[in-house]
Design an enzyme around this catalytic site. Structure first.
Site, PDB file in Angstrom:
ATOM      1  N   SER A 105      32.000  41.780  41.907  1.00  0.00           N
ATOM      2  CA  SER A 105      32.742  41.263  43.060  1.00  0.00           C
ATOM      3  C   SER A 105      33.774  40.224  42.668  1.00  0.00           C
ATOM      4  O   SER A 105      34.554  39.784  43.519  1.00  0.00           O
ATOM      5  CB  SER A 105      31.760  40.653  44.071  1.00  0.00           C
ATOM      6  OG  SER A 105      30.963  39.660  43.452  1.00  0.00           O
ATOM      7  N   HIS A 126      34.669  48.299  43.373  1.00  0.00           N
ATOM      8  CA  HIS A 126      33.968  47.280  44.145  1.00  0.00           C
ATOM      9  C   HIS A 126      33.691  47.766  45.561  1.00  0.00           C
ATOM     10  O   HIS A 126      34.589  47.816  46.413  1.00  0.00           O
ATOM     11  CB  HIS A 126      34.799  45.985  44.176  1.00  0.00           C
ATOM     12  CG  HIS A 126      34.138  44.870  44.906  1.00  0.00           C
ATOM     13  ND1 HIS A 126      34.837  43.878  45.557  1.00  0.00           N
ATOM     14  CD2 HIS A 126      32.819  44.588  45.119  1.00  0.00           C
ATOM     15  CE1 HIS A 126      33.998  43.038  46.117  1.00  0.00           C
ATOM     16  NE2 HIS A 126      32.772  43.456  45.869  1.00  0.00           N
ATOM     17  N   GLU A 138      37.514  48.492  46.547  1.00  0.00           N
ATOM     18  CA  GLU A 138      38.593  47.921  45.751  1.00  0.00           C
ATOM     19  C   GLU A 138      38.546  48.572  44.367  1.00  0.00           C
ATOM     20  O   GLU A 138      37.515  48.541  43.695  1.00  0.00           O
ATOM     21  CB  GLU A 138      38.434  46.409  45.595  1.00  0.00           C
ATOM     22  CG  GLU A 138      38.733  45.610  46.844  1.00  0.00           C
ATOM     23  CD  GLU A 138      38.629  44.112  46.603  1.00  0.00           C
ATOM     24  OE1 GLU A 138      39.504  43.374  47.078  1.00  0.00           O
ATOM     25  OE2 GLU A 138      37.657  43.678  45.943  1.00  0.00           O
ATOM     26  N   ASN A 176      37.388  39.029  48.241  1.00  0.00           N
ATOM     27  CA  ASN A 176      36.538  37.860  48.001  1.00  0.00           C
ATOM     28  C   ASN A 176      37.329  36.598  47.713  1.00  0.00           C
ATOM     29  O   ASN A 176      36.845  35.493  47.970  1.00  0.00           O
ATOM     30  CB  ASN A 176      35.561  38.143  46.857  1.00  0.00           C
ATOM     31  CG  ASN A 176      34.385  38.980  47.329  1.00  0.00           C
ATOM     32  OD1 ASN A 176      34.059  38.991  48.511  1.00  0.00           O
ATOM     33  ND2 ASN A 176      33.756  39.694  46.417  1.00  0.00           N
TER      34      ASN A 176
END
Length: 269
Positions: A105, A126, A138, A176
């Site tokens: 992440s 991800h 992602e 994130n």
């Protein structure tokens, strides 16, 4: 995350070999996958026969060598750089042809690729939690990643019913880097006594149209994971705005990790 990914891949028609270091973890994962598919049957989004077919495509192993004939290996180990690097090094020695995709992440894919014999086959994939529900993947290209590797992973994401979004290899990637600092700031608001976790979550749902408040989301992600991402952001950018909230640190030290421990910013029974 690993069991969620395995569930989606198996349900999409692919043969899955699920690896973990202990049989009890694999047994728990199989039970959770069975339960997750059962929910889809109950909601009439999958037939019972399709569920059984998906389960038949899933096997488990504690032997890393059993992955040697896999075409794509998706890693979902904890966010610990040394652990992931060792795993990627071992996988690289194991198979020269497999694509090695990391569900990290926040960690550097370029750094992971650097320990591998075929770095052009390393890529970030991800997923987001819960994997069976959220559509985003992602796709992170390391400096060494080849176009062919990216194309294969984007095609896999599409086959899984996901939407692949290309992202550069920077700390926290895109989601994130935006999301976890917001969670961290919410923790500061609690620490300062400005608002309770319940008030913050309700305010963000009603005022910002978030389907889930930031601290309830932090509990779902895992407070240890949130802290690890903040540490990566702080180290990667060297900017004080990414300083982890002391309250977040204390909660992780206390073992208050969110849903998986039964207690985080909220209590779970």
């Amino acid at each position: 995350m690993g069991q969620g990914i395995a569930q989606v891949v198996a349900a999409s028609g692919f043969t899955v070999r699920l690896f973990d270091v202990a049989d009890e973890q694999l047994t728990r994962a199989q039970a959770n996958i069975d339960k997750g598919l059962g929910k889809l049957v109950a909601k009439e989004k999958m037939s019972e026969s399709a569920k059984q077919e998906a389960l038949s495509r899933l096997s488990t192993t504690t032997d890393l060598e059993a992955l040697s004939d896999c075409g794509i290996i998706i890693e979902a180990a904890p966010e610990q750089p040394a652990l992931k690097e060792k795993l990627f090094r071992d996988l690289s020695h194991l198979s020269s042809d497999a694509i090695l995709a990391s569900n990290t992440s926040s960690l550097s894919l370029t750094r992971l690729a650097a320990v591998c014999e075929r770095p052009e086959r390393v890529v970030g994939m991800h997923f987001f939690n819960p994997v069976p529900v959220l559509k985003l993947v992602e796709v992170i290209r390391a400096e060494q990643t080849s176009d062919t590797t990216v194309e294969r992973i984007e095609a896999l994401a599409k086959a899984l019913g996901k939407t692949a979004v290309p992202i550069g290899d920077a700390p926290g990637f895109a989601v994130n880097r935006l999301l976890v600092p917001m969670i961290n700031e919410a923790a500061f608001i609690v620490q300062e006594g400005t608002a309770t976790p319940e008030a913050i979550d309700e305010a963000m749902k009603l005022g910002a149209a978030h389907p889930m408040g930031p601290l309830a989301l932090a509990d779902l992600i895992g407070l240890d994971v949130c802290l690890a991402i903040m540490n990566v952001l702080q180290e990667g950018f060297g900017d004080p705005k990414y300083r982890p909230c002391p309250l977040l640190k204390r909660m992780v030290d206390a073992g208050y990790l969110g849903r998986k421990s039964g207690r985080g910013f909220h209590i779970y029974e």
